[in-house]
Design a protein around this motif. Structure first.
Motif, short mmCIF file in Angstrom:
data_model
loop_
_atom_site.label_atom_id
_atom_site.label_comp_id
_atom_site.label_asym_id
_atom_site.label_seq_id
_atom_site.Cartn_x
_atom_site.Cartn_y
_atom_site.Cartn_z
N SER A 10 6.60 -10.59 -2.35
CA SER A 10 6.99 -9.46 -1.58
C SER A 10 8.48 -9.55 -1.33
CB SER A 10 6.21 -9.59 -0.02
OG SER A 10 6.67 -10.33 0.65
N GLY A 38 4.78 -3.93 -10.94
CA GLY A 38 5.34 -2.77 -10.21
C GLY A 38 4.82 -1.44 -10.78
N SER A 50 7.00 -3.75 -0.96
CA SER A 50 7.63 -3.42 -2.38
C SER A 50 8.98 -3.24 -2.12
CB SER A 50 6.82 -2.65 -3.06
OG SER A 50 5.34 -2.98 -3.25
N LYS A 53 9.44 0.85 -8.73
CA LYS A 53 9.19 0.16 -7.69
C LYS A 53 8.48 -1.35 -8.19
CE LYS A 53 6.09 1.81 -4.40
NZ LYS A 53 5.08 2.39 -4.00
N GLY A 84 1.15 5.14 -4.21
CA GLY A 84 1.12 3.83 -3.75
C GLY A 84 -0.01 3.74 -2.74
N LYS A 121 6.72 -4.78 -7.41
CA LYS A 121 5.86 -5.30 -6.28
C LYS A 121 5.92 -6.48 -6.13
CE LYS A 121 2.71 -1.39 -6.63
NZ LYS A 121 1.40 -1.01 -7.07
N LYS A 122 5.95 -7.52 -7.31
CA LYS A 122 5.96 -9.02 -7.55
C LYS A 122 6.68 -9.44 -8.75
CE LYS A 122 1.17 -9.11 -5.62
NZ LYS A 122 1.58 -9.40 -4.36
#
Length: 724
Positions: free
Chosen positions: A8, A659, A38, A708, A165, A710-711
């Motif tokens: 995160s 992402g 995110s 975006k 999302g 995300k990880k």
């Protein structure tokens, strides 16, 4: 197992040493949206087509978007529309739309839904009568079922689903869609209890489209509630000032939109009739807040004769002005005449009632009001006897019975047991705020001034209170006024200005900002101090709410003395006036974000009605402009991780990226090895990324772009990066 896991993304935690940070915290960032964990972009500032003067420092909208209104609904298929603003299905699928459309190239739709267990489509449509199929709505929220009283949200654009999302909604969530034809955009907002949050902006939308409300609901008894559908009327101008001012809304006339202005010379008022005339700049004119009292008593001329005493009398007069909306400003009374005995058969003519000479700047007069005291054993009050525009030579022929039935003089209040004159506000009064109890509070130097309840132009000197240090500004929380000074804060308590008490708090906490840095909230008054952002609650208890975020040196580097501050969507948003810097402080979560406006910020305004922040920006090439902060299109973010120590020396050669790269959005990843930036890598989708082979003792990751993220998982090999 991946060697480095960032699952995160969080903001800055400046007070902590870098080596003590968790992997998800940033060591540096700019213009990041991290609210859902995110890494996503925020929007750039949106330019509005409203002219601004080259020296504007403060402003207020002359007009605001139209009040929300309930549309007339049409039952397209199996819907009950008998309750205004509500659509409820009567069978397994229903559809309803509005008979009202907006053709001015703009519209606002606001609504809620009554449940979360089924599919619901709500939005804007150009031809809703053509089909009851929900998938044909041009721009719509697509609300999908979930569990536990929650659902998820997607969008529909011209029959095409759009994933945003999967934000969560409940039956309490408020949805808003705005079509702004002048900007060519459609915006989607959700309010889950902390104000409207922009979820998506659809760009390249044609202007001057005609939109109706349209809907499609699956399931019997499913409802859409609190439907509001109005035109988005562009403000045709702003009130603007070349110095920071304080604005308080007057309560005596909502339709006139009257405001009180302090901090720009003597206190003033403006309203629609006075301030909004002409082609600008505005306010076109203002008037002094209040009228000065007459300096001298009226003259008396006795005529006739008599032998029987009629009574003992005294007279005063006031100035008054009738505003265009019919409300009246009235001054405190003149000094009284001597009490004289009048016999039956004698006459009294009032003479030498005069307006001030020279004229008082900013005042307008309609005439004078004359009051007479008839002294008896049970009454010694002045009663109204006459209102006239000719200020001299009036024969008082009003009977005692008629006068005693008239109104008592208000502007010399006798109800407190001692005379309280409705004094005009002093010329240096500033920082005026309105309390929940209907009286206004302002200050000058180390004096606090309170108005008569619901009377914005009367600040009796007998209500004034003193502090032991120069006052910087005022805030309001609960039922108390917090008086911020250059030393100890004070609090004012009481519901009636005649009996308000002042208490000096037993700690030193100077406010180092101006009045526009002070935020009044239900939880407390927030302001910049030397140590950080402080909050004083309604008991007088002070909390340094940024104590666990910044050191004193870090706080000082933000230049808090320049702040214009707001509580916006649960976070402090502080504009460093005179720069592009924006400081966003989530004091509840203990993190800090850095932002940057497109241009230098000179002034800012939080409009709670539409949950937007407007800013005046400055640039050498374009001059001053009005913009919506973060109201435009997406801009590139920048985020850098902490430094990860590698023992022994290691080559981080593979990355595994998770992402959302829809719409062709990309990100750039730069590895920083032993303090040296490697070549940036463009990321166009999820999966493995080759980071190159270079041994290092430590690494950091820089990310920029608009996709975006995300990880991120980093490893020495592909298998290690994938082993998550």
């Amino acid at each position: 197992m991946a060697l480095i896991n960032i699952e995160s993304f969080k903001a800055l935690y400046p007070i902590a040493e870098s080596e003590n940070l968790l992997a998800e915290y940033a060591s540096d960032l700019l213009d990041c949206d991290l609210k859902r964990g995110s890494l996503a972009p925020v929007n750039d500032d949106l330019l509005l087509s409203i002219p601004v003067q080259d020296d504007t420092e403060d402003f207020l909208f002359r007009t605001i978007p139209s009040p929300e209104s309930t549309p007339t609904l049409v039952n397209h298929l199996d819907c009950d529309i008998s309750v205004p603003g509500t659509v409820t299905t009567t069978d397994s699928y229903g559809s309803a739309y509005s008979s009202t459309a907006f053709t001015a190239g703009s519209a606002i739709l606001v609504f809620q839904v009554g449940q979360t267990h089924t599919n619901i489509y709500v939005g804007l449509d150009q031809d809703p009568s053509a089909s009851s199929d929900a998938n044909t709505i041009d721009f719509a929220f697509y609300l999908r079922p979930g569990g536990g009283g929650e659902g998820t949200v997607d969008l529909i654009h011209n029959s095409t689903p759009l994933d945003i999302g999967d934000p969560i909604y409940t039956a309490n969530t408020v949805f808003k869609i705005i079509y702004d034809g002048s900007a060519g955009i459609v915006k989607y907002y959700m309010d889950t209890g902390e104000g409207f949050d922009l979820k998506y902006t659809k760009e390249s939308v044609a202007d001057n489209l005609v939109f109706y409300f349209d809907s499609g609901l699956y399931g019997s008894g499913v409802s859409i509630t609190n439907i509001s559908f109005v035109a988005l009327e562009d403000s045709d101008g702003i009130y603007e000032w070349d110095t920071p001012v304080d604005i308080a809304k007057n309560l005596d006339s909502i339709t006139s939109e009257r405001i009180l202005i302090s901090g720009d010379g003597y206190p003033k008022e403006a309203d629609v009739a006075l301030g909004s005339t002409g082609a600008g700049p505005w306010p076109a004119a203002t008037r002094r807040n209040g009228l000065p009292a007459p300096d001298t008593a009226p003259g008396l001329s006795i005529g006739g004769s008599g032998t029987e005493v009629q009574g003992e009398y005294s007279w005063v007069y006031t100035y008054y002005f009738t505003r265009p909306d019919g409300t009246v400003i009235e001054s405190a009374p003149s000094p009284p005449t001597a009490v004289i005995t009048v016999d039956v058969g004698e006459t009294v003519t009032l003479t030498t009632m005069a307006y001030p000479s020279p004229a008082v700047d900013g005042c307008s007069y309609t005439g004078v009001r004359i009051y007479r005291l008839y002294s008896t054993e049970i009454s010694s009050l002045y009663h109204f006897v006459r209102e006239q525009t000719n200020v001299n030579n009036w024969l008082d022929n009003v009977s005692d019975a008629q006068a005693s039935a008239n109104a008592v003089l208000e502007t010399m209040d006798m109800s407190t047991g001692f005379p309280v004159s409705w004094d005009v506000p002093i010329d240096t009064l500033k920082g005026v705020i309105l309390t929940d109890f209907g009286f206004f509070v302002g200050y000058s130097g180390n004096e606090v001034y309170l108005s008569v309840i619901f009377v914005s132009y009367a600040f009796p000197g007998k209500y004034s209170l003193s502090t032991d240090s120069e006052i910087v500004g005022l805030g309001y929380t609960g039922s108390i006024v917090v008086v911020l000074t250059k030393a100890n804060p004070h609090i004012l308590s009481g519901q009636n200005p005649a009996s308000v008490s002042i208490r000096r708090l037993n700690y030193v906490r100077p406010c180092i900002g101006e009045s526009r840095s002070i935020i009044s909230t239900p939880a407390g008054v927030i302001f910049p101090s030397k140590e950080g952002m402080s909050m004083i609650d309604n008991t007088g208890t002070e909390t340094l709410i940024t104590e666990n975020i910044f050191t004193a040196e870090q706080w000082e580097a933000l230049n808090p003395e320049t702040f214009t501050s707001f509580l916006f969507q649960g976070r402090l948003v502080c504009f460093e006036v005179g720069t592009k810097n924006v400081h966003i402080i989530d004091y509840r979560k203990g993190v800090y974000e850095k932002g940057q406006a497109l241009r230098i910020v000179r002034g800012a305004l939080h409009e709670e009605a539409d949950q937007l922040i407007y800013i005046i920006t400055d640039d050498a090439s374009t001059g001053r402009e009005l913009r919506v902060w973060r109201g435009g299109t997406a801009k590139d973010y920048s985020w850098q991780s902490k430094v990860f120590d590698l023992i022994p020396k290691t080559s981080i050669s593979r990355g595994n990226i998770k992402g959302d790269f829809s719409g062709g959005k990309t990100a750039s990843l730069t590895m920083v090895k032993d303090g040296v930036d490697m070549s940036p890598i463009t990321i166009t989708g999820e999966g493995l990324v080759n980071l190159g082979r270079k041994l290092s003792n430590n690494v950091s990751i820089k990310l920029s772009g608009q996709a975006k993220i995300k990880k991120i998982y980093l490893g020495r090999s592909a298998s290690e990066a994938l082993n998550v």
